[in-house]
Design a protein around this motif. Structure first.
Motif, PDB file in Angstrom:
ATOM      1  N   UNK A 129     -27.684 -75.311 -97.564  1.00 12.93           N
ATOM      2  CA  UNK A 129     -27.390 -76.487 -98.372  1.00 12.93           C
ATOM      3  C   UNK A 129     -28.060 -77.755 -97.909  1.00 12.93           C
ATOM      4  N   UNK A 130     -28.902 -77.661 -96.872  1.00 11.42           N
ATOM      5  CA  UNK A 130     -29.617 -78.824 -96.355  1.00 11.42           C
ATOM      6  C   UNK A 130     -30.947 -78.342 -95.809  1.00 11.42           C
ATOM      7  N   UNK A 131     -31.987 -79.045 -96.138  1.00 11.93           N
ATOM      8  CA  UNK A 131     -33.323 -78.636 -95.705  1.00 11.93           C
ATOM      9  C   UNK A 131     -33.394 -78.458 -94.197  1.00 11.93           C
ATOM     10  N   UNK A 190     -22.683 -82.346 -85.275  1.00 10.93           N
ATOM     11  CA  UNK A 190     -21.789 -81.235 -85.594  1.00 10.93           C
ATOM     12  C   UNK A 190     -20.821 -80.954 -84.457  1.00 10.93           C
ATOM     13  N   UNK A 191     -21.317 -80.982 -83.236  1.00 12.60           N
ATOM     14  CA  UNK A 191     -20.452 -80.607 -82.108  1.00 12.60           C
ATOM     15  C   UNK A 191     -19.378 -81.664 -81.850  1.00 12.60           C
ATOM     16  N   UNK A 192     -19.590 -82.878 -82.368  1.00 16.63           N
ATOM     17  CA  UNK A 192     -18.539 -83.895 -82.253  1.00 16.63           C
ATOM     18  C   UNK A 192     -17.263 -83.442 -82.964  1.00 16.63           C
ATOM     19  N   UNK A 246     -13.963 -77.671 -86.549  1.00 12.24           N
ATOM     20  CA  UNK A 246     -14.782 -76.587 -87.093  1.00 12.24           C
ATOM     21  C   UNK A 246     -14.275 -75.234 -86.605  1.00 12.24           C
ATOM     22  N   UNK A 247     -13.993 -75.137 -85.308  1.00  6.41           N
ATOM     23  CA  UNK A 247     -13.510 -73.862 -84.756  1.00  6.41           C
ATOM     24  C   UNK A 247     -12.103 -73.533 -85.240  1.00  6.41           C
ATOM     25  N   UNK A 248     -11.306 -74.561 -85.519  1.00  7.51           N
ATOM     26  CA  UNK A 248      -9.970 -74.308 -86.054  1.00  7.51           C
ATOM     27  C   UNK A 248     -10.070 -73.696 -87.452  1.00  7.51           C
ATOM     28  N   UNK A 302     -18.442 -78.673 -95.141  1.00  4.63           N
ATOM     29  CA  UNK A 302     -18.033 -80.062 -95.298  1.00  4.63           C
ATOM     30  C   UNK A 302     -18.870 -80.970 -94.401  1.00  4.63           C
ATOM     31  N   UNK A 303     -19.077 -80.561 -93.155  1.00  8.46           N
ATOM     32  CA  UNK A 303     -19.886 -81.359 -92.227  1.00  8.46           C
ATOM     33  C   UNK A 303     -21.341 -81.416 -92.665  1.00  8.46           C
TER      34      UNK A 303
END
Length: 374
Positions: free
Chosen positions: A266-268, A302-304, A309-311, A365-366
């Motif tokens: 969804x993103x180049x 992303x890692x912020x 994300x992991x939840x 979402x991110x």
């Protein structure tokens, strides 16, 4: 070589100098420049040994030994201002010695080199990474009559160029690269030029050599592995498409021989990939835009949100920033499965489908936020 003043359109010639006038040495200087940046020679090479002397019944040693992107051994002989008259014969001898090296011998040579230069680094991993292979078993190195020679010098004697041109008629892969040092305002500049074969001709010749190499490399074992992977993908895709449209743009009529299969995220520059090997299966988000700095920025953003994300995903993910590489990735792995064992396929395919959907749900979402902000 000229330096141009863009404002007044004036040019100033930068005079070429010799290596000897600067007190530069073949081993301490030119060789080390190539070791640290092999693309000086015009291509990506993996240096696997220097000052190599591991030949039986002789004390001779070659300057640099490398692997190219096709898995060929490359013998690199460096000279400074004068090629000398015997460099061609010298390099051909080394190529003949190296022609007997098998894959395990090459791995050991490289591991010995890494033990001195990068302790703790595994040769198999570096070779697989360089050749874009998932497993060392799939790597093919040093095919018969595939050895290459690169001669490096500021000036080449006619005896050398004549011999090189003659040897190339017999499909011996030998090149001459001219290196010229310049000194400008205290800065040492180096210009490199491939003089044999002439570069335009080389582009045609290399393409023919690659075709011949590919035909040789398609041995029975690799061909069988490609067929197996192809069948796996063509079984997996319908199962994936029945539950998600993420990979719907990939036709099951296509042939997929590689150990990965990728769809857009969804993103180049971002892609979701299935990965299958003889040791594990994985789903991953690859961040692989042309700019390394941009990839690391996206990864850091992303890692912020790692905890959230992991939840959503339901398990810890492997966050691989890969500082020494252009790309970064986020992956989830199932260990202990083998794509070449068809008994493992049901488990692998269930894992891949379920976790690819979960990975997309956790990250979309991110990714949408990143797409809007970047």
């Amino acid at each position: 070589m000229y330096i141009i003043n863009r404002d007044n359109k004036q040019s100033k010639k930068i005079e070429a100098i010799t290596f000897s006038s600067l007190g530069l040495k073949e081993r301490d200087d030119l060789q080390e420049w190539i070791v640290k940046e092999p693309t000086i020679l015009g291509e990506e090479l993996l240096i696997i040994q220097k000052e190599f002397s591991g030949f039986s019944d002789t004390n001779e040693r070659l300057d640099l030994l490398a692997i190219d992107r096709k898995g060929n051994l490359v013998i690199i002989e460096n000279k400074l201002d004068d090629s000398g008259k015997d460099v061609t014969w010298q390099a051909m001898k080394y190529a003949s010695y190296c022609s007997t090296l098998g894959k395990d011998g090459i791995r050991k040579i490289y591991q010995d080199y890494l033990n001195k230069t990068e302790p703790g680094i595994i040769a198999e991993d570096k070779i697989c990474d360089f050749l874009n292979k998932s497993d060392f078993d799939e790597v093919q190195l040093n095919h018969d009559l595939s050895q290459r020679i690169i001669l490096v010098a500021r000036e080449f004697r006619k005896e050398v160029t004549s011999t090189v041109l003659w040897a190339r008629k017999f499909r011996i892969q030998i090149q001459c690269i001219k290196v010229t040092p310049y000194l400008f305002e205290g800065h040492l500049l180096l210009d490199t030029e491939q003089i044999i074969p002439v570069k335009d001709v080389a582009d045609i010749t290399i393409s023919l050599d690659e075709k011949a190499h590919d035909e040789i490399a398609t041995g029975a074992e690799i061909a069988e592995r490609e067929v197996i992977r192809n069948r796996f993908w063509n079984e997996l895709l319908p199962k994936m498409n029945a539950k998600s449209q993420l990979f719907s743009g990939i036709s099951t009529d296509s042939t997929h021989y590689d150990h990965w299969l990728t769809a857009g995220a969804g993103m180049s520059g971002l892609g979701y990939s299935f990965v299958i090997t003889k040791k594990y299966a994985a789903v991953e988000l690859g961040i692989n835009k042309p700019n390394q700095e941009e990839n690391k920025k996206i990864f850091d953003l992303l890692i912020e949100d790692k905890e959230n994300i992991e939840q959503i995903f339901g398990a810890p993910l492997s966050w691989q920033r890969l500082d020494d590489k252009k790309m970064s990735r986020i992956t989830y792995i199932l260990d202990g499965v083998n794509v070449f064992n068809e008994d493992d396929w049901p488990q692998m395919q269930q894992f891949l489908v379920e976790n690819m959907i979960k990975l997309n749900d956790a990250l979309k979402k991110n990714i949408n936020k990143l797409k809007q902000s970047l």
